[in-house]
Motif scaffolding. Structure first.
Motif, PDB file in Angstrom:
ATOM      1  N   ALA A 193      85.553 -37.370  70.342  1.00 56.20           N
ATOM      2  CA  ALA A 193      84.705 -38.435  70.259  1.00 56.20           C
ATOM      3  C   ALA A 193      83.306 -37.377  69.405  1.00 56.20           C
ATOM      4  CB  ALA A 193      84.123 -39.348  70.787  1.00 56.20           C
ATOM      5  N   LEU A 194      82.959 -36.970  68.337  1.00 53.95           N
ATOM      6  CA  LEU A 194      82.077 -37.140  67.072  1.00 53.95           C
ATOM      7  C   LEU A 194      81.234 -37.479  66.417  1.00 53.95           C
ATOM      8  CD1 LEU A 194      84.976 -34.194  66.166  1.00 53.95           C
ATOM      9  CD2 LEU A 194      83.306 -33.720  68.019  1.00 53.95           C
ATOM     10  N   PRO A 195      80.169 -37.070  66.427  1.00 46.57           N
ATOM     11  CA  PRO A 195      79.477 -37.592  65.485  1.00 46.57           C
ATOM     12  C   PRO A 195      79.439 -36.792  63.738  1.00 46.57           C
ATOM     13  CG  PRO A 195      77.942 -36.215  66.407  1.00 46.57           C
ATOM     14  CD  PRO A 195      79.485 -35.298  66.725  1.00 46.57           C
ATOM     15  N   PRO A 196      78.498 -38.179  63.079  1.00 47.95           N
ATOM     16  CA  PRO A 196      79.277 -37.994  60.986  1.00 47.95           C
ATOM     17  C   PRO A 196      78.409 -36.387  61.448  1.00 47.95           C
ATOM     18  CG  PRO A 196      78.536 -40.123  61.720  1.00 47.95           C
ATOM     19  CD  PRO A 196      78.198 -39.124  63.318  1.00 47.95           C
ATOM     20  N   GLY A 197      79.190 -35.668  60.298  1.00 44.66           N
ATOM     21  CA  GLY A 197      78.820 -34.443  60.421  1.00 44.66           C
ATOM     22  C   GLY A 197      78.508 -32.887  61.338  1.00 44.66           C
ATOM     23  N   ALA A 198      79.549 -33.294  62.154  1.00 46.04           N
ATOM     24  CA  ALA A 198      79.336 -32.128  63.449  1.00 46.04           C
ATOM     25  C   ALA A 198      79.850 -30.722  62.857  1.00 46.04           C
ATOM     26  CB  ALA A 198      80.359 -32.796  64.659  1.00 46.04           C
ATOM     27  N   ILE A 199      79.527 -30.519  63.034  1.00 42.62           N
ATOM     28  CA  ILE A 199      79.838 -28.769  63.119  1.00 42.62           C
ATOM     29  C   ILE A 199      81.972 -29.113  64.223  1.00 42.62           C
ATOM     30  CG2 ILE A 199      80.017 -25.872  63.064  1.00 42.62           C
ATOM     31  CD1 ILE A 199      76.802 -27.189  61.337  1.00 42.62           C
ATOM     32  N   ILE A 200      82.447 -28.444  63.218  1.00 36.91           N
ATOM     33  CA  ILE A 200      83.854 -27.868  65.022  1.00 36.91           C
ATOM     34  C   ILE A 200      84.433 -27.169  64.458  1.00 36.91           C
ATOM     35  CG2 ILE A 200      83.480 -30.316  65.343  1.00 36.91           C
ATOM     36  CD1 ILE A 200      85.850 -30.696  63.418  1.00 36.91           C
ATOM     37  N   THR A 201      85.316 -26.717  65.160  1.00 42.67           N
ATOM     38  CA  THR A 201      86.329 -25.307  64.420  1.00 42.67           C
ATOM     39  C   THR A 201      87.254 -26.262  64.076  1.00 42.67           C
ATOM     40  OG1 THR A 201      87.727 -25.784  66.665  1.00 42.67           O
ATOM     41  CG2 THR A 201      85.669 -24.064  66.513  1.00 42.67           C
ATOM     42  N   MET A 202      88.330 -25.501  63.234  1.00 45.37           N
ATOM     43  CA  MET A 202      89.226 -25.682  61.765  1.00 45.37           C
ATOM     44  C   MET A 202      90.984 -25.990  63.226  1.00 45.37           C
ATOM     45  SD  MET A 202      87.470 -28.125  60.117  1.00 45.37           S
ATOM     46  CE  MET A 202      89.224 -28.576  59.517  1.00 45.37           C
ATOM     47  N   GLU A 203      90.448 -25.258  63.959  1.00 46.58           N
ATOM     48  CA  GLU A 203      92.092 -24.629  64.002  1.00 46.58           C
ATOM     49  C   GLU A 203      92.864 -25.952  64.920  1.00 46.58           C
ATOM     50  OE1 GLU A 203      89.814 -25.054  68.040  1.00 46.58           O
ATOM     51  OE2 GLU A 203      89.720 -24.847  66.909  1.00 46.58           O
ATOM     52  N   TYR A 204      93.986 -26.610  64.405  1.00 40.99           N
ATOM     53  CA  TYR A 204      94.767 -26.921  65.169  1.00 40.99           C
ATOM     54  C   TYR A 204      95.272 -27.380  66.546  1.00 40.99           C
ATOM     55  CZ  TYR A 204      98.300 -30.653  64.538  1.00 40.99           C
ATOM     56  OH  TYR A 204      99.324 -31.836  65.287  1.00 40.99           O
ATOM     57  N   ARG A 205      95.545 -28.316  67.428  1.00 37.84           N
ATOM     58  CA  ARG A 205      96.022 -28.199  68.752  1.00 37.84           C
ATOM     59  C   ARG A 205      96.910 -29.727  69.137  1.00 37.84           C
ATOM     60  NH1 ARG A 205      91.869 -25.516  72.867  1.00 37.84           N
ATOM     61  NH2 ARG A 205      94.023 -26.609  73.809  1.00 37.84           N
ATOM     62  N   VAL A 206      97.705 -29.061  68.969  1.00 33.86           N
ATOM     63  CA  VAL A 206      98.564 -29.886  69.974  1.00 33.86           C
ATOM     64  C   VAL A 206      98.041 -30.640  70.602  1.00 33.86           C
ATOM     65  CG1 VAL A 206     101.102 -30.060  70.515  1.00 33.86           C
ATOM     66  CG2 VAL A 206     100.934 -28.076  69.090  1.00 33.86           C
ATOM     67  N   GLY A 207      98.548 -32.910  70.581  1.00 33.78           N
ATOM     68  CA  GLY A 207      98.116 -33.186  71.669  1.00 33.78           C
ATOM     69  C   GLY A 207      96.330 -33.385  71.882  1.00 33.78           C
ATOM     70  N   ARG A 208      96.068 -33.102  70.501  1.00 37.69           N
ATOM     71  CA  ARG A 208      94.124 -33.201  70.474  1.00 37.69           C
ATOM     72  C   ARG A 208      94.048 -33.984  69.347  1.00 37.69           C
ATOM     73  NH1 ARG A 208      89.839 -28.862  69.513  1.00 37.69           N
ATOM     74  NH2 ARG A 208      91.325 -28.715  67.258  1.00 37.69           N
ATOM     75  N   LEU A 209      93.110 -35.827  69.842  1.00 39.44           N
ATOM     76  CA  LEU A 209      92.773 -36.661  68.974  1.00 39.44           C
ATOM     77  C   LEU A 209      91.290 -36.205  68.662  1.00 39.44           C
ATOM     78  CD1 LEU A 209      94.227 -38.911  67.409  1.00 39.44           C
ATOM     79  CD2 LEU A 209      93.683 -40.206  69.017  1.00 39.44           C
ATOM     80  N   ASN A 210      91.359 -36.737  66.902  1.00 41.29           N
ATOM     81  CA  ASN A 210      89.623 -36.225  66.824  1.00 41.29           C
ATOM     82  C   ASN A 210      89.551 -38.123  66.654  1.00 41.29           C
ATOM     83  OD1 ASN A 210      89.372 -33.196  67.022  1.00 41.29           O
ATOM     84  ND2 ASN A 210      90.947 -33.355  65.945  1.00 41.29           N
ATOM     85  N   PHE A 211      88.202 -38.239  67.085  1.00 42.50           N
ATOM     86  CA  PHE A 211      87.150 -39.548  66.636  1.00 42.50           C
ATOM     87  C   PHE A 211      86.049 -39.167  65.558  1.00 42.50           C
ATOM     88  CE2 PHE A 211      88.929 -41.514  70.193  1.00 42.50           C
ATOM     89  CZ  PHE A 211      90.210 -41.871  69.607  1.00 42.50           C
TER      90      PHE A 211
END
Length: 71
Positions: A40-58
Motif C-alpha cells: 500500500a502506497l501513498p499517492p506520488g510515492a517514489i518506488i522501485t520499478m522492478e516487476y515482482r511476480v506475485g506482488r500487488l500494489n495499491f
C-alpha cells in the motif's frame, strides 16, 4: 548451466477489483486470493520499478484504494 526457474503463477485476479475498497479490506482480500506481497502506497510515492511476480500494489488515498497494479 542451471535452468532458469519458472516463477509461480500469479492469482487469476484483476487489480481493478480493488479500486474503491478500504485499504485494510483490499489488503486482506488480496492475501486471501493468493498475492504473496501486497504493498500500500501513498499517492506520488517514489518506488522501485522492478516487476515482482506475485506482488500487488495499491495507491491509497484517504483510506481507499485509488489505483491497483501488478508487480
Amino acid at each position: 548451466m542451471a535452468p532458469i526457474p519458472t516463477p509461480p503463477a500469479e492469482p487469476q485476479d484483476s487489480p481493478d477489483a480493488y479500486v474503491g475498497l478500504a485499504s485494510e479490506r483490499a489488503e486482506a482480500l488480496a492475501r486471501e486470493r493468493g498475492w504473496s506481497t501486497v504493498r500500500a502506497l501513498p499517492p506520488g510515492a517514489i518506488i522501485t520499478m522492478e516487476y515482482r511476480v506475485g506482488r500487488l500494489n495499491f495507491e491509497v488515498e484517504d483510506g481507499l484504494v485509488a489505483r491497483a497494479w501488478k508487480g
